[in-house]
Design an enzyme around this catalytic site. Structure first.
Site, PDB file in Angstrom:
ATOM      1  N   LYS A  20       0.803  -1.260   0.117  1.00  0.00           N
ATOM      2  CA  LYS A  20      -0.176   0.052  -0.047  1.00  0.00           C
ATOM      3  C   LYS A  20       0.899   1.233   0.000  1.00  0.00           C
ATOM      4  O   LYS A  20       1.830   1.063   0.860  1.00  0.00           O
ATOM      5  CB  LYS A  20      -1.031   0.037   1.284  1.00  0.00           C
ATOM      6  CG  LYS A  20      -1.848   1.056   1.393  1.00  0.00           C
ATOM      7  CD  LYS A  20      -2.922   0.651   2.754  1.00  0.00           C
ATOM      8  CE  LYS A  20      -3.755   1.866   2.509  1.00  0.00           C
ATOM      9  NZ  LYS A  20      -4.711   1.534   3.826  1.00  0.00           N
ATOM     10  N   SER A  70      -9.686   1.850   3.295  1.00  0.00           N
ATOM     11  CA  SER A  70      -8.782   2.499   2.350  1.00  0.00           C
ATOM     12  C   SER A  70      -7.859   1.662   1.693  1.00  0.00           C
ATOM     13  O   SER A  70      -7.400   2.128   0.520  1.00  0.00           O
ATOM     14  CB  SER A  70      -8.062   3.390   3.167  1.00  0.00           C
ATOM     15  OG  SER A  70      -7.299   3.068   3.951  1.00  0.00           O
ATOM     16  N   SER A 120     -10.003  -0.598   7.305  1.00  0.00           N
ATOM     17  CA  SER A 120      -9.243  -0.466   5.775  1.00  0.00           C
ATOM     18  C   SER A 120      -8.622  -1.684   5.421  1.00  0.00           C
ATOM     19  O   SER A 120      -8.477  -1.725   4.427  1.00  0.00           O
ATOM     20  CB  SER A 120      -8.199   0.690   5.985  1.00  0.00           C
ATOM     21  OG  SER A 120      -9.007   1.917   5.906  1.00  0.00           O
TER      22      SER A 120
HETATM   23  N1  GLN Z   1     -12.958   4.229   6.294  1.00  0.00           N
HETATM   24  C1  GLN Z   1     -12.388   4.882   7.860  1.00  0.00           C
HETATM   25  C2  GLN Z   1     -12.156   6.101   7.631  1.00  0.00           C
HETATM   26  O1  GLN Z   1     -12.191   6.691   6.852  1.00  0.00           O
HETATM   27  C3  GLN Z   1     -11.348   3.815   8.174  1.00  0.00           C
HETATM   28  C4  GLN Z   1     -10.143   3.951   7.304  1.00  0.00           C
HETATM   29  C5  GLN Z   1      -8.831   3.156   7.725  1.00  0.00           C
HETATM   30  O2  GLN Z   1      -9.170   2.219   8.368  1.00  0.00           O
HETATM   31  N2  GLN Z   1      -7.839   3.708   7.464  1.00  0.00           N
HETATM   32  O3  GLN Z   1     -11.536   6.643   8.751  1.00  0.00           O
END
Ligand code: GLN
Length: 489
Positions: A76, A151, A175
């Protein structure tokens, strides 16, 4: 071969049936063929990949194989890597090249892995659909008009379409698990403190944790066993974390005597009926495998999203203050003075969602509101942790859906941050409590993958892996591959 697991590729390498170079070429060809459709990778350097593969073949010939010898793993864009750009899919990190490798990257290299490019993600990992990326949205291979989740959407899409056999993701509020669920793969978020955060671009430091995204449970264990361990360079990396028999945990074939807690708060109105049916069906299969299902309650579940969206933005507003465009990253043209340079560079460099988080966080931390918001959210966090502690008095592991819905259409939720935030309703509490969580495929709803989430007490990833491995051994959801990506053959 492309849809093989890491462990299968490892077997073939160990038996001399293929080489790291051959494996690397196969996946590079698939990236060339499919990345235009999926936009899963935002950076790829074929020559660098081939050089690593060649070095791995040489190492094997001279010294024998290390734990991940010759195995391709995509990274990532949030992990600092000395080679190539690290941009967290943000314009503010334009041109940035990290001066050092993240601790987990060093660990992967030391284990002989071949690092394959950087995968797409929501900008600074803020999002649930991969649509906030500065490099454009990523697509779900099961239906390319849909999001892959976020994400870590690029990592998920790449593994699901077999552009790589495995990838690293990070999980602050879901995420790893939510995109794994939406693309039909396995994703593991380790216990907070198990994996070093050094060199991982910080979003919310008290929640962030790195983990694997793979085609099966054993592969997730293989990678976690390599990347976990104490690092003196991260004060939150735990020095005396209990060691586990990571691979041994995956040998479980049944669930005899396993007490599975099923929290009533995770099966609520508003969830997709077919998702619910798939998960309930999976739970029945667990019973057939010898598990005992026990109804439990996690009474503060409904407060998790609200608490998270105070805590995570608060930490983000502090973490992202370092992007001042002085020494690296995007800088605006012709600044009038220092303040103009800061403000315009940040205005141009950050996307709308990141700005929303910084503003919310700065507001929640401001002196007049700190007690009302930040302090309250931290108190709620304690209550949520306590809910889990109470539940684990009665059960060994908790099973829930990973996401209330399947992958939605691109653009469907971009105008409505609140519904987007609700995507992580089942994953966020796990981060707030610092627990390990795993998502694995457990069915389809209208042709789209559904995920089953396992939650265990802190440091008991072996329990997660055991339950998930037993379920996997009895089902074939993890072997399904999306049509249109060569999976038909
Ligand atoms: N969707 C969540 C957010 O927008 C979690 C994102 C994540 O785990 N990095 O914060």
């Amino acid at each position: 071969m492309p849809f093989s697991s890491l462990s299968h590729i490892q077997d073939r390498l160990n038996h001399g049936e293929t080489t790291a170079i051959e494996v690397a070429k196969l996946y590079l060809d698939r990236i060339t063929e499919h990345n235009k459709t999926l936009n899963a990778f935002v950076h790829i350097d074929d020559e660098h990949v081939l050089a690593q593969a060649k070095a791995s073949d040489t190492y094997r010939a001279e010294h024998g194989a290390r734990a991940l010898e010759g195995l391709p793993i995509a990274i990532k864009d949030i992990f600092c890597t000395q080679h190539g750009p690290t941009r967290c899919c943000s314009k503010i990190l334009e041109g940035f090249e990290a001066p050092y490798d993240a601790h987990v990257i060093t660990k992967l290299k030391e284990a002989g892995a071949v690092l394959v490019g950087k995968t797409n993600m929501d900008e600074f990992a803020m999002g649930s659909s991969n649509e906030t990326s500065a490099f454009g949205a990523c697509h779900n291979p099961w239906d390319t008009s849909r999001i892959p989740g976020g994400s870590s959407g690029g990592s998920a899409s790449a593994v699901a379409a077999a552009l790589t056999p495995a990838a690293l993701g990070t999980d602050t509020g879901g995420s790893i698990r939510q995109p794994a669920s939406l693309t039909g793969i396995t994703g593991l978020k380790p216990t907070y403190g198990r994996v070093s955060r050094r060199g991982i671009i910080a979003f919310a430091s008290s929640l962030d944790q790195a983990g694997p995204m793979t085609r099966n449970v054993k592969d997730a264990a293989m990678i976690t066993s390599v990347i976990s361990g104490h690092d003196a360079g991260d004060a939150t990396s735990v020095a005396d974390a209990p060691e586990l028999d990571w691979l041994g945990a995956c040998d479980k074939k049944d669930m005899k005597g396993l007490r599975i807690g099923v929290p009533k708060e995770y099966f609520v109105e508003g969830m997709d009926a077919e998702v619910r049916a798939s998960v309930e069906n999976a739970l029945k299969q667990c019973e057939d495998l010898g598990a005992e299902l026990i109804d439990i309650s996690l009474p503060n579940t409904n407060l998790a999203v609200a608490a998270y969206y105070v805590i995570a933005p608060s930490e983000a507003s502090a973490n992202l203050s370092r992007y001042d465009s002085v020494r690296f990253g995007h800088r605006c043209k012709n600044p009038e003075d220092l303040l103009d340079m800061y403000t315009r560079s940040r205005d141009e460099g950050f996307g709308a969602e990141v700005k929303r988080r910084i503003l919310t966080g700065a507001f929640a931390l401001s002196s007049g509101y700190y007690d009302a918001y930040y302090l309250k959210a931290q108190q709620v966090r304690t209550l949520i942790s306590q809910d889990f502690k109470d539940a684990f008095e009665k059960v060994d592991v908790i099973a829930t859906p990973t996401s209330p819905i399947t992958a939605f259409k691109l653009g469907e939720k971009t105008d409505d941050p609140l519904t987007m935030y609700l995507s992580d309703i089942y994953t966020i509490a796990v981060n707030l409590a610092g627990l390990p969580g795993l998502s694995q495929p457990c069915g389809f709803a209208e042709g789209l993958p559904v995920g089953l989430q396992w939650i265990a007490p802190a440091w008991r990833e072996d329990v997660l892996l055991g339950a998930a491995a037993a379920y996997e051994a009895a089902t074939d959801w993890h072997t399904k591959v999306p049509t249109g990506f060569g999976g038909e053959s």
